[in-house]
Design an enzyme around this catalytic site. Structure first.
Site, PDB file in Angstrom:
ATOM      1  CG  ASP A 155       7.706   9.454 -22.952  1.00  0.00           C
ATOM      2  OD1 ASP A 155       7.698   9.630 -24.196  1.00  0.00           O
ATOM      3  OD2 ASP A 155       7.963   8.599 -22.235  1.00  0.00           O
ATOM      4  N   GLY A 156       5.013   9.683 -25.021  1.00  0.00           N
ATOM      5  CA  GLY A 156       4.041   9.021 -25.774  1.00  0.00           C
ATOM      6  C   GLY A 156       3.521   9.572 -26.943  1.00  0.00           C
ATOM      7  N   GLY A 170       4.920   9.851 -30.114  1.00  0.00           N
ATOM      8  CA  GLY A 170       5.194   8.953 -31.130  1.00  0.00           C
ATOM      9  C   GLY A 170       4.568   7.350 -31.216  1.00  0.00           C
ATOM     10  NE  ARG A 219       8.927   9.462 -33.254  1.00  0.00           N
ATOM     11  CZ  ARG A 219       8.715   8.936 -32.202  1.00  0.00           C
ATOM     12  NH1 ARG A 219       8.344   7.776 -32.009  1.00  0.00           N
ATOM     13  NH2 ARG A 219       9.425   9.646 -31.216  1.00  0.00           N
ATOM     14  CG  HIS A 275       6.138  15.270 -31.760  1.00  0.00           C
ATOM     15  ND1 HIS A 275       6.110  14.813 -30.522  1.00  0.00           N
ATOM     16  CD2 HIS A 275       6.956  14.806 -32.752  1.00  0.00           C
ATOM     17  CE1 HIS A 275       7.231  14.016 -30.683  1.00  0.00           C
ATOM     18  NE2 HIS A 275       7.864  13.947 -31.916  1.00  0.00           N
ATOM     19  CG  LEU A 289       0.462  28.467 -15.550  1.00  0.00           C
ATOM     20  CD1 LEU A 289       0.561  27.427 -14.246  1.00  0.00           C
ATOM     21  CD2 LEU A 289      -0.303  27.556 -16.812  1.00  0.00           C
ATOM     22  NE  ARG A 300       9.042   9.178 -19.252  1.00  0.00           N
ATOM     23  CZ  ARG A 300      10.052   9.458 -19.451  1.00  0.00           C
ATOM     24  NH1 ARG A 300      11.052   9.522 -18.674  1.00  0.00           N
ATOM     25  NH2 ARG A 300      10.455   9.211 -20.883  1.00  0.00           N
TER      26      ARG A 300
HETATM   27  C1  FPP Z   1       8.188  12.519 -26.237  1.00  0.00           C
HETATM   28  O1  FPP Z   1       7.425  11.470 -26.843  1.00  0.00           O
HETATM   29  C2  FPP Z   1       7.962  14.005 -26.688  1.00  0.00           C
HETATM   30  C3  FPP Z   1       8.730  14.908 -27.125  1.00  0.00           C
HETATM   31  C4  FPP Z   1      10.171  14.320 -27.333  1.00  0.00           C
HETATM   32  C5  FPP Z   1       8.268  16.262 -27.848  1.00  0.00           C
HETATM   33  C6  FPP Z   1       7.372  16.883 -26.938  1.00  0.00           C
HETATM   34  C7  FPP Z   1       6.729  17.841 -27.683  1.00  0.00           C
HETATM   35  C8  FPP Z   1       5.611  18.485 -27.580  1.00  0.00           C
HETATM   36  C9  FPP Z   1       4.753  17.680 -27.009  1.00  0.00           C
HETATM   37  C10 FPP Z   1       5.351  19.641 -28.163  1.00  0.00           C
HETATM   38  C11 FPP Z   1       6.260  20.640 -28.076  1.00  0.00           C
HETATM   39  C12 FPP Z   1       5.439  22.115 -28.580  1.00  0.00           C
HETATM   40  C13 FPP Z   1       5.767  23.369 -28.219  1.00  0.00           C
HETATM   41  C14 FPP Z   1       5.100  24.409 -28.269  1.00  0.00           C
HETATM   42  C15 FPP Z   1       7.205  23.536 -27.593  1.00  0.00           C
HETATM   43  P1  FPP Z   1       8.090  10.677 -27.899  1.00  0.00           P
HETATM   44  O2  FPP Z   1       8.208  11.295 -29.289  1.00  0.00           O
HETATM   45  O3  FPP Z   1       9.478  10.109 -27.196  1.00  0.00           O
HETATM   46  O4  FPP Z   1       6.939   9.770 -27.656  1.00  0.00           O
HETATM   47  P2  FPP Z   1       7.253   8.075 -27.779  1.00  0.00           P
HETATM   48  O5  FPP Z   1       8.268   7.629 -26.363  1.00  0.00           O
HETATM   49  O6  FPP Z   1       6.129   7.390 -27.780  1.00  0.00           O
HETATM   50  O7  FPP Z   1       8.047   7.787 -29.074  1.00  0.00           O
END
Ligand code: FPP
Length: 232
Positions: free
Chosen positions: A14-15, A17, A27, A31, A125, A178
């Site tokens: 998480d985090g 964005g 955002r 990612h 892994l 988390r």
């Molecule tokens: C949550 O942060 C994150 C996600 C919804 C997406 C996570 C995806 C990745 C880390 C990359 C995926 C890559 C592959 C290769 C599968 P958020 O956007 O909710 O953050 P926020 O709470 O700060 O808005």
């Protein structure tokens, strides 16, 4: 470091964005960096002797996000595997996924299936990406499958261990982390987290790294896991 290492670690990444917003970036930049963190953390977990790392990359609820963000998240597996599949192979890491892949664009499905196939003989892994994953849906699908089997003559004798085999992720989770300060489970591995140790760190996912993972594992080692019993 290898003794009492959690065998199964699950992470809610998480985090991304907020990390980007704080830096005046879109955002999607968060990612993108978050995907690089997947590589860092997978290599670290592999070195430390973790058996399975399950990362919540896309939830069944994430489809509600704006179209451009969803589009970017669908493209990320392709960008990620283009960049890192060779290294994952060299490090003997096996890629798997949990969730319903069918809803993704066919290109996304292809790159993920290719990574799964290419690494299927690796013995290090297991890097499991939870994509279009929701735990309630996972449990529901498992129940439906079992009900069908009973309808077709299977004896109605299900045990907890048996039921785990009907899920995308059959293993119990030792440690769930988390990132980014939120303290909730968000429909992730509801069955498998029954006896997990939970760690909520304020560090945003793009800033998470080997050192942070080691800190979490050290904390895990000091937890007194009783599984409902009493300490010796
Ligand atoms: C949550 O942060 C994150 C996600 C919804 C997406 C996570 C995806 C990745 C880390 C990359 C995926 C890559 C592959 C290769 C599968 P958020 O956007 O909710 O953050 P926020 O709470 O700060 O808005």
């Amino acid at each position: 470091m290898n003794d009492n290492i959690p065998q199964t670690i699950a992470i809610i990444m998480d985090g991304n964005g907020r990390w980007a917003k704080q830096r005046g970036l879109p955002r999607t930049a968060g990612h993108k960096l978050g995907a690089d963190t997947i590589r860092t953390v997978a290599l670290a977990a592999n070195e430390l002797g973790v058996k399975k790392l399950i990362l919540y990359a896309f939830s069944t609820e994430n489809w509600k996000r704006p179209e451009d963000e969803v589009g970017y998240l669908c493209k990320l597996p392709g960008l990620f595997f283009n960049k890192y599949i060779r290294e994952l192979m060299e490090k003997n890491i096996r890629v798997t996924f949990a969730g319903e892949l069918e809803r993704f664009p066919s290109d996304t499905q292809k790159v993920i299936n290719r990574a799964v196939n290419d690494t299927s003989h690796n013995t290090g892994l297991e890097l499991c990406l939870a994509i279009n994953y929701g735990s309630r849906r996972e449990i529901l699908l498992g129940i439906q499958k079992y009900a069908d089997e009973v309808k077709n003559g299977r004896k109605n004798d299900l045990t907890e261990e048996d039921f785990s085999q009907y899920l995308f992720v059959p293993e119990d989770i030792d440690l769930m982390i988390r990132t980014s300060g939120e303290v909730r489970i968000s429909n992730f591995l509801l069955w498998q987290l029954a006896y997990s140790e939970l760690i909520f760190t304020p560090v945003a996912w793009p800033d998470f790294n080997k050192e942070e993972l080691v800190k979490c594992i050290e904390e895990f080692k000091h937890r007194d896991r009783r599984f409902g019993g009493l300490t010796k």
